[in-house]
Design a protein around this motif. Structure first.
Motif, PDB file in Angstrom:
ATOM      1  N   LEU A  74      11.034  64.129  46.852  1.00 58.03           N
ATOM      2  CA  LEU A  74      11.789  65.012  45.977  1.00 58.03           C
ATOM      3  C   LEU A  74      13.150  64.415  45.668  1.00 58.03           C
ATOM      4  O   LEU A  74      13.708  63.658  46.469  1.00 58.03           O
ATOM      5  CB  LEU A  74      11.986  66.379  46.651  1.00 58.03           C
ATOM      6  CG  LEU A  74      10.730  67.191  46.976  1.00 58.03           C
ATOM      7  CD1 LEU A  74      11.106  68.442  47.762  1.00 58.03           C
ATOM      8  CD2 LEU A  74       9.988  67.558  45.706  1.00 58.03           C
ATOM      9  N   SER A  75      13.701  64.773  44.519  1.00 59.74           N
ATOM     10  CA  SER A  75      15.072  64.378  44.229  1.00 59.74           C
ATOM     11  C   SER A  75      16.020  65.209  45.082  1.00 59.74           C
ATOM     12  O   SER A  75      15.654  66.270  45.590  1.00 59.74           O
ATOM     13  CB  SER A  75      15.390  64.606  42.746  1.00 59.74           C
ATOM     14  OG  SER A  75      15.413  66.008  42.460  1.00 59.74           O
ATOM     15  N   ARG A  76      17.230  64.706  45.253  1.00 59.80           N
ATOM     16  CA  ARG A  76      18.225  65.436  46.037  1.00 59.80           C
ATOM     17  C   ARG A  76      18.470  66.818  45.462  1.00 59.80           C
ATOM     18  O   ARG A  76      18.528  67.819  46.189  1.00 59.80           O
ATOM     19  CB  ARG A  76      19.533  64.654  46.088  1.00 59.80           C
ATOM     20  CG  ARG A  76      20.624  65.332  46.906  1.00 59.80           C
ATOM     21  CD  ARG A  76      21.901  64.511  46.911  1.00 59.80           C
ATOM     22  NE  ARG A  76      22.502  64.428  45.592  1.00 59.80           N
ATOM     23  CZ  ARG A  76      22.768  63.291  44.941  1.00 59.80           C
ATOM     24  NH1 ARG A  76      22.460  62.146  45.498  1.00 59.80           N
ATOM     25  NH2 ARG A  76      23.324  63.299  43.747  1.00 59.80           N
ATOM     26  N   ARG A  77      18.590  66.895  44.166  1.00 57.47           N
ATOM     27  CA  ARG A  77      18.889  68.178  43.527  1.00 57.47           C
ATOM     28  C   ARG A  77      17.741  69.168  43.705  1.00 57.47           C
ATOM     29  O   ARG A  77      17.953  70.340  44.032  1.00 57.47           O
ATOM     30  CB  ARG A  77      19.176  67.963  42.037  1.00 57.47           C
ATOM     31  CG  ARG A  77      19.685  69.209  41.304  1.00 57.47           C
ATOM     32  CD  ARG A  77      20.008  68.867  39.860  1.00 57.47           C
ATOM     33  NE  ARG A  77      21.038  67.859  39.788  1.00 57.47           N
ATOM     34  CZ  ARG A  77      22.343  68.133  39.815  1.00 57.47           C
ATOM     35  NH1 ARG A  77      22.745  69.384  39.918  1.00 57.47           N
ATOM     36  NH2 ARG A  77      23.225  67.157  39.728  1.00 57.47           N
ATOM     37  N   ALA A  78      16.494  68.688  43.528  1.00 55.90           N
ATOM     38  CA  ALA A  78      15.343  69.574  43.671  1.00 55.90           C
ATOM     39  C   ALA A  78      15.218  70.085  45.100  1.00 55.90           C
ATOM     40  O   ALA A  78      14.971  71.281  45.335  1.00 55.90           O
ATOM     41  CB  ALA A  78      14.068  68.842  43.255  1.00 55.90           C
ATOM     42  N   ALA A 121      25.671  67.620  45.503  1.00 51.82           N
ATOM     43  CA  ALA A 121      26.565  66.540  45.074  1.00 51.82           C
ATOM     44  C   ALA A 121      26.295  65.237  45.827  1.00 51.82           C
ATOM     45  O   ALA A 121      26.752  64.176  45.410  1.00 51.82           O
ATOM     46  CB  ALA A 121      28.026  66.958  45.272  1.00 51.82           C
ATOM     47  N   GLY A 122      25.553  65.309  46.921  1.00 50.47           N
ATOM     48  CA  GLY A 122      25.182  64.098  47.642  1.00 50.47           C
ATOM     49  C   GLY A 122      26.010  63.858  48.889  1.00 50.47           C
ATOM     50  O   GLY A 122      26.944  64.599  49.212  1.00 50.47           O
ATOM     51  N   VAL A 123      25.670  62.783  49.594  1.00 52.82           N
ATOM     52  CA  VAL A 123      26.324  62.472  50.870  1.00 52.82           C
ATOM     53  C   VAL A 123      27.801  62.147  50.673  1.00 52.82           C
ATOM     54  O   VAL A 123      28.658  62.641  51.398  1.00 52.82           O
ATOM     55  CB  VAL A 123      25.598  61.296  51.564  1.00 52.82           C
ATOM     56  CG1 VAL A 123      26.389  60.809  52.771  1.00 52.82           C
ATOM     57  CG2 VAL A 123      24.205  61.732  51.989  1.00 52.82           C
ATOM     58  N   VAL A 124      28.103  61.308  49.707  1.00 51.95           N
ATOM     59  CA  VAL A 124      29.497  60.876  49.518  1.00 51.95           C
ATOM     60  C   VAL A 124      30.312  61.919  48.765  1.00 51.95           C
ATOM     61  O   VAL A 124      31.370  62.363  49.234  1.00 51.95           O
ATOM     62  CB  VAL A 124      29.542  59.526  48.772  1.00 51.95           C
ATOM     63  CG1 VAL A 124      30.986  59.143  48.465  1.00 51.95           C
ATOM     64  CG2 VAL A 124      28.879  58.443  49.614  1.00 51.95           C
ATOM     65  N   LYS A 125      29.836  62.327  47.602  1.00 49.14           N
ATOM     66  CA  LYS A 125      30.608  63.251  46.773  1.00 49.14           C
ATOM     67  C   LYS A 125      30.575  64.684  47.292  1.00 49.14           C
ATOM     68  O   LYS A 125      31.439  65.484  46.937  1.00 49.14           O
ATOM     69  CB  LYS A 125      30.077  63.223  45.335  1.00 49.14           C
ATOM     70  CG  LYS A 125      30.307  61.892  44.630  1.00 49.14           C
ATOM     71  CD  LYS A 125      29.789  61.934  43.196  1.00 49.14           C
ATOM     72  CE  LYS A 125      30.017  60.603  42.485  1.00 49.14           C
ATOM     73  NZ  LYS A 125      29.498  60.634  41.089  1.00 49.14           N
ATOM     74  N   GLY A 126      29.579  65.011  48.107  1.00 41.65           N
ATOM     75  CA  GLY A 126      29.468  66.363  48.632  1.00 41.65           C
ATOM     76  C   GLY A 126      29.828  66.477  50.083  1.00 41.65           C
ATOM     77  O   GLY A 126      30.901  66.940  50.453  1.00 41.65           O
ATOM     78  N   VAL A 127      28.934  65.993  50.969  1.00 42.35           N
ATOM     79  CA  VAL A 127      29.108  66.146  52.413  1.00 42.35           C
ATOM     80  C   VAL A 127      30.377  65.468  52.897  1.00 42.35           C
ATOM     81  O   VAL A 127      31.210  66.068  53.583  1.00 42.35           O
ATOM     82  CB  VAL A 127      27.878  65.580  53.166  1.00 42.35           C
ATOM     83  CG1 VAL A 127      28.095  65.648  54.666  1.00 42.35           C
ATOM     84  CG2 VAL A 127      26.621  66.336  52.762  1.00 42.35           C
ATOM     85  N   GLN A 128      30.530  64.186  52.568  1.00 42.54           N
ATOM     86  CA  GLN A 128      31.693  63.442  53.059  1.00 42.54           C
ATOM     87  C   GLN A 128      32.991  64.015  52.509  1.00 42.54           C
ATOM     88  O   GLN A 128      33.963  64.201  53.251  1.00 42.54           O
ATOM     89  CB  GLN A 128      31.563  61.971  52.664  1.00 42.54           C
ATOM     90  CG  GLN A 128      32.760  61.116  53.086  1.00 42.54           C
ATOM     91  CD  GLN A 128      32.537  59.649  52.764  1.00 42.54           C
ATOM     92  OE1 GLN A 128      31.611  59.021  53.268  1.00 42.54           O
ATOM     93  NE2 GLN A 128      33.396  59.100  51.910  1.00 42.54           N
ATOM     94  N   ARG A 129      33.033  64.315  51.215  1.00 38.69           N
ATOM     95  CA  ARG A 129      34.268  64.823  50.607  1.00 38.69           C
ATOM     96  C   ARG A 129      34.661  66.165  51.205  1.00 38.69           C
ATOM     97  O   ARG A 129      35.834  66.415  51.475  1.00 38.69           O
ATOM     98  CB  ARG A 129      34.078  64.949  49.095  1.00 38.69           C
ATOM     99  CG  ARG A 129      35.328  65.417  48.357  1.00 38.69           C
ATOM    100  CD  ARG A 129      35.113  65.356  46.849  1.00 38.69           C
ATOM    101  NE  ARG A 129      34.914  63.979  46.399  1.00 38.69           N
ATOM    102  CZ  ARG A 129      34.574  63.659  45.149  1.00 38.69           C
ATOM    103  NH1 ARG A 129      34.364  64.620  44.258  1.00 38.69           N
ATOM    104  NH2 ARG A 129      34.432  62.392  44.805  1.00 38.69           N
ATOM    105  N   ALA A 130      33.684  67.049  51.442  1.00 44.21           N
ATOM    106  CA  ALA A 130      33.984  68.355  52.029  1.00 44.21           C
ATOM    107  C   ALA A 130      34.605  68.193  53.407  1.00 44.21           C
ATOM    108  O   ALA A 130      35.577  68.878  53.759  1.00 44.21           O
ATOM    109  CB  ALA A 130      32.716  69.199  52.105  1.00 44.21           C
ATOM    110  N   ASN A 131      34.061  67.290  54.217  1.00 44.28           N
ATOM    111  CA  ASN A 131      34.586  67.095  55.561  1.00 44.28           C
ATOM    112  C   ASN A 131      35.932  66.400  55.568  1.00 44.28           C
ATOM    113  O   ASN A 131      36.792  66.711  56.402  1.00 44.28           O
ATOM    114  CB  ASN A 131      33.583  66.296  56.400  1.00 44.28           C
ATOM    115  CG  ASN A 131      32.424  67.149  56.885  1.00 44.28           C
ATOM    116  OD1 ASN A 131      32.555  67.915  57.827  1.00 44.28           O
ATOM    117  ND2 ASN A 131      31.274  67.033  56.225  1.00 44.28           N
TER     118      ASN A 131
END
Length: 525
Positions: A361-365, A177-187
């Protein structure tokens, strides 16, 4: 130069200071804070241990954290790219740090899976009256290895395998999901929940019968311990490992901050928040240990409260005897899951960022690829009947040799050999509110490397002369020393391929004057 330079997408960035701070705290606050600090403090002077602990925080923890922040933010890349921009061949130091994260991730995920299982067990107190037998028997189905028995099997344990697969699915989803939508949101979600849940547990522990006895054991100072060099080494070791420094995490996170981002102020918040949580964990754990000791008619010293056994044997025993034990067991293991998961996300973000940058590479890959490979290794190695022994061995060698060596490399090459200290200090001061003085050079250029070299030499001598935990020497050659060799081999092999990602680089325009001994700005290093 890569032909993709002109069309490369802008680098992701945390949306603000709060998101970055919570993400950094999420990385620093992990499973080790809850079960390692109380035991280390108890064994090294009790209340007196706080003196070398605070000295270590100020002279090693915060300075190395600032070094990580400066490298990541100044050179705008994950560990391999940041070191490559210091000096091209130093890319290998970055990959050494990535390999540390790879090995930690494959076993750390298993511990998070154990905590998730025990969270479910808590509601019915399924471990019964003998938590030790339940943990190593019914839950792990630990093999009786040694002698003629194999040290590594592929006899899978469903109670570990299923939650371990779920942990990997969850962490891949967050990273994809990325830095903002994934990592940051989880924390942003998990860290406040962790603080509330663990805070409730600590408050309840303080009102248990015998809690004061436990606190007295933890905080009664043994001032004579301050004259023991091993106590000071233990303090530096605890600070060093608990802050998640020197293996790429904070370099990577700092690289996702915008140009005019305050670095030193949030660094202090992260460092003291981490230490504050450790102290909170110590209070909660020893209050609960005092209660257990009073219930069993023994002293706290008679209890086993070190490492994994504290979390999965001693604490389940405590909550069984506590009023409302099921609820507080769920709080404790829920806290372990959240602390472990946020740390696991940060560890894997280091690997993902490095692969994206080097191989375009893309983030998803990158995320799906590393998730499938590392998840498979994790399942094959740590969801079996010999998983606990393998985990214990790899953890000991990677942490005590790999991470310490990584920090020594950083200080020696960045500060001593290439003399980038003035440039990095200037950069931190240019973007931050809390100014870094010349004391920082003394810390990262002298105190830290000297202490860590002493720690590393002492540990290697001990391991050569005394096999770890009495394990078979052949097994240790492959699982222990082999892990260290894998760090070096991986660093070399990932450095060799041509860099396919973006190579053009102009550092943030906060470079120091020419007389600081730095290279011309904008150069590709």
């Amino acid at each position: 130069m890569s032909t993709t330079n002109s069309t490369a997408a802008p680098r992701e960035a945390f949306t603000g200071q709060v998101g970055f701070i919570l993400s950094a705290i999420g990385s620093a606050v992990g499973l080790g804070n809850i079960w390692r600090f109380p035991g280390v403090a108890y064994e090294n002077g009790g209340g007196a241990f706080m003196v070398p602990y605070l000295v270590a925080l100020l002279t090693a923890g915060i300075p190395i954290l600032y070094l990580d922040y400066a490298l990541g933010h100044r050179f705008r890349g994950g560990a391999p790219q940041a070191f490559r921009r210091v000096k091209r061949w130093l890319e290998s130091v970055g990959w050494f740090q990535v390999m540390i994260c790879v090995l930690i991730a494959v076993y750390y995920a298993a511990v998070v899976a154990w905590a998730a299982s025990f969270f479910v067990y808590s509601f019915g107190l399924d471990w019964g009256d003998d938590a030790a037998a339940f943990f190593v028997g019914e839950h792990l189905q630990l093999a009786d290895v040694g002698g003629a028995d194999p040290w590594l099997t592929f006899d899978f344990v469903a109670a570990v395998l299923i939650p371990l697969v779920l942990v990997w699915v969850a962490v891949i989803a967050v990273l994809a999901a990325g830095v903002v939508k994934g990592v940051q949101r989880a924390n942003v979600i998990f860290i406040p929940l962790l603080i509330v849940a663990f805070g409730v547990l600590v408050v309840r522990s303080l009102f248990l019968e015998g809690a004061v006895d436990g606190l007295n054991v933890l905080f009664t100072p043994d001032w004579g311990a301050l004259g023991d060099p091993s106590v000071w080494i233990a303090a530096y070791g605890q600070i060093f490992f608990s802050l998640s420094v020197a293996f790429g995490i904070m370099i990577t996170y700092a690289s996702y901050r915008r140009r005019r981002s305050n670095m030193t102020g949030p660094g202090l918040v992260v460092a003291f928040s981490n230490s504050g949580f450790e102290l909170l964990a110590g209070i909660g754990v020893f209050s609960a240990l005092g209660f257990l000791a009073s219930q069993q008619g023994v002293t706290v010293a008679d209890l086993n409260f070190q490492g994994v056994l504290l979390a999965f044997v001693t604490f389940p025993t405590i909550v069984t005897e506590m009023p409302g034990g099921a609820f507080f067991g769920a709080l404790f293991f829920g806290s372990l899951v959240m602390a472990g998961f946020t740390s696991l996300v940060s560890i894997l973000q280091v690997v993902s960022a490095a692969l994206q940058e080097k191989f375009a590479l893309s983030r998803r890959a990158a995320t799906i690829g590393l998730g499938l490979v590392l998840g498979t290794i994790s399942v094959l190695g740590f969801s079996t009947t010999t998983g606990l022994i393998l985990l214990d061995t790899v953890d000991a060698f990677v942490n005590n040799i790999g991470i310490v060596a990584s920090a020594i490399f950083m200080c020696v090459f960045v500060i001593w050999v290439y003399r980038r200290g003035p440039e990095l200090r200037y950069h931190l001061n240019a973007v931050s509110t809390v100014q870094v003085g010349r004391w920082w050079y003394a810390c990262v250029g002298a105190i830290v490397p000297v202490m860590l070299i002493v720690m590393l030499v002492q540990y290697i001598i001990t391991r050569i002369g005394e096999p770890y935990e009495g394990y078979d020497t052949t097994y240790l050659l492959f699982a222990g020393w082999g892990s260290v060799a894998l760090l070096v081999l991986g660093a070399v092999l990932f450095t060799l391929p041509r860099w396919r990602g973006r190579e053009d680089f102009a550092p943030w325009p906060s470079y120091p004057p020419v007389d600081a001994g730095t290279e011309q700005k904008g150069s590709v290093r």
